[in-house]
Design a protein around this motif. Structure first.
Motif, PDB file in Angstrom:
ATOM      1  N   LEU A 188       0.838  -1.195   0.000  1.00 44.63           N
ATOM      2  CA  LEU A 188       0.000   0.000   0.000  1.00 44.63           C
ATOM      3  C   LEU A 188       0.873   1.244   0.000  1.00 44.63           C
ATOM      4  O   LEU A 188       1.816   1.359   0.765  1.00 44.63           O
ATOM      5  CB  LEU A 188      -0.911   0.029   1.230  1.00 44.63           C
ATOM      6  N   THR A 189       0.524   2.190  -0.867  1.00 40.45           N
ATOM      7  CA  THR A 189       1.225   3.473  -0.870  1.00 40.45           C
ATOM      8  C   THR A 189       0.706   4.293   0.303  1.00 40.45           C
ATOM      9  O   THR A 189      -0.294   3.936   0.935  1.00 40.45           O
ATOM     10  CB  THR A 189       0.956   4.240  -2.182  1.00 40.45           C
ATOM     11  N   ALA A 190       1.357   5.396   0.577  1.00 43.92           N
ATOM     12  CA  ALA A 190       0.922   6.264   1.673  1.00 43.92           C
ATOM     13  C   ALA A 190      -0.508   6.749   1.428  1.00 43.92           C
ATOM     14  O   ALA A 190      -1.331   6.795   2.347  1.00 43.92           O
ATOM     15  CB  ALA A 190       1.866   7.440   1.820  1.00 43.92           C
ATOM     16  N   GLN A 191      -0.804   7.114   0.174  1.00 46.64           N
ATOM     17  CA  GLN A 191      -2.150   7.596  -0.166  1.00 46.64           C
ATOM     18  C   GLN A 191      -3.180   6.489   0.009  1.00 46.64           C
ATOM     19  O   GLN A 191      -4.273   6.729   0.507  1.00 46.64           O
ATOM     20  CB  GLN A 191      -2.181   8.136  -1.597  1.00 46.64           C
ATOM     21  N   GLN A 192      -2.831   5.265  -0.394  1.00 41.71           N
ATOM     22  CA  GLN A 192      -3.762   4.148  -0.234  1.00 41.71           C
ATOM     23  C   GLN A 192      -4.003   3.864   1.243  1.00 41.71           C
ATOM     24  O   GLN A 192      -5.131   3.576   1.656  1.00 41.71           O
ATOM     25  CB  GLN A 192      -3.210   2.890  -0.920  1.00 41.71           C
ATOM     26  N   GLN A 193      -2.959   3.955   2.036  1.00 41.35           N
ATOM     27  CA  GLN A 193      -3.102   3.737   3.480  1.00 41.35           C
ATOM     28  C   GLN A 193      -4.000   4.810   4.087  1.00 41.35           C
ATOM     29  O   GLN A 193      -4.859   4.519   4.913  1.00 41.35           O
ATOM     30  CB  GLN A 193      -1.727   3.729   4.158  1.00 41.35           C
ATOM     31  N   ARG A 194      -3.806   6.058   3.662  1.00 45.04           N
ATOM     32  CA  ARG A 194      -4.635   7.154   4.156  1.00 45.04           C
ATOM     33  C   ARG A 194      -6.094   6.928   3.769  1.00 45.04           C
ATOM     34  O   ARG A 194      -7.005   7.133   4.564  1.00 45.04           O
ATOM     35  CB  ARG A 194      -4.150   8.481   3.609  1.00 45.04           C
TER      36      ARG A 194
END
Length: 153
Positions: free
Chosen positions: A25-31
């Motif tokens: 997961l990218t940071a944006q996906q995690q957010r």
């Protein structure tokens, strides 16, 4: 025997895939995942959910203070929008509004750019032709200054 090995491989892959996916997961996906869970916990629906998600994804809780330039940009944008400015009128206003000196005086370079831009617009030049014209126009101004400076010695 081959069937058991294939079954074991498929089962192992199935067990490992969620772990691998979680790591990817990218940071944006995690957010996005976190914000979705929060919205679900708060039982938000419709416009409330949309508003919450927008703020959450922007990092709404971590609201940073704007720099002086960012605040000036925000204020100038708001004023231009209130006045319903569009196109060249808006660009000109924003340019004036964002100047350090309050927009009253143009530098020599800004004056040349403005003149060349106006001439290019009057000729309805676009794309490469406009770029070439602007380059020639601004270069002509430089060579004129050099020749007058050399002659004035």
């Amino acid at each position: 025997m081959i069937i058991r090995i294939c079954t074991a491989i498929v089962a192992s892959a199935a067990l490992l895939s969620p772990a691998i996916a979680a790591e990817e997961l990218t940071a944006q996906q995690q957010r996005m995942k976190t914000c979705n869970l929060e919205a679900k916990d708060k039982d938000l629906k419709g416009d409330q959910r949309q508003s919450f998600m927008s703020q959450c994804l922007k990092g709404g809780g971590d609201e940073k203070e704007l720099t002086a330039q960012q605040q000036k940009m925000k204020d100038c944008n708001r004023t231009a929008s209130e006045r319903e400015m569009k196109g060249d009128e808006r660009r000109e206003f924003m340019s004036q509004c964002l100047r350090k000196d309050g927009g009253d005086q143009l530098t020599a370079q800004q004056e040349r750019m403005k003149t060349c831009n106006r001439q290019a617009s009057d000729k309805d030049l676009k794309g490469d032709k406009r770029r070439e014209f602007m380059s020639d126009c601004l270069s002509a101004d430089k060579s004129e200054r050099r020749s007058s400076a050399a002659g004035g010695r």
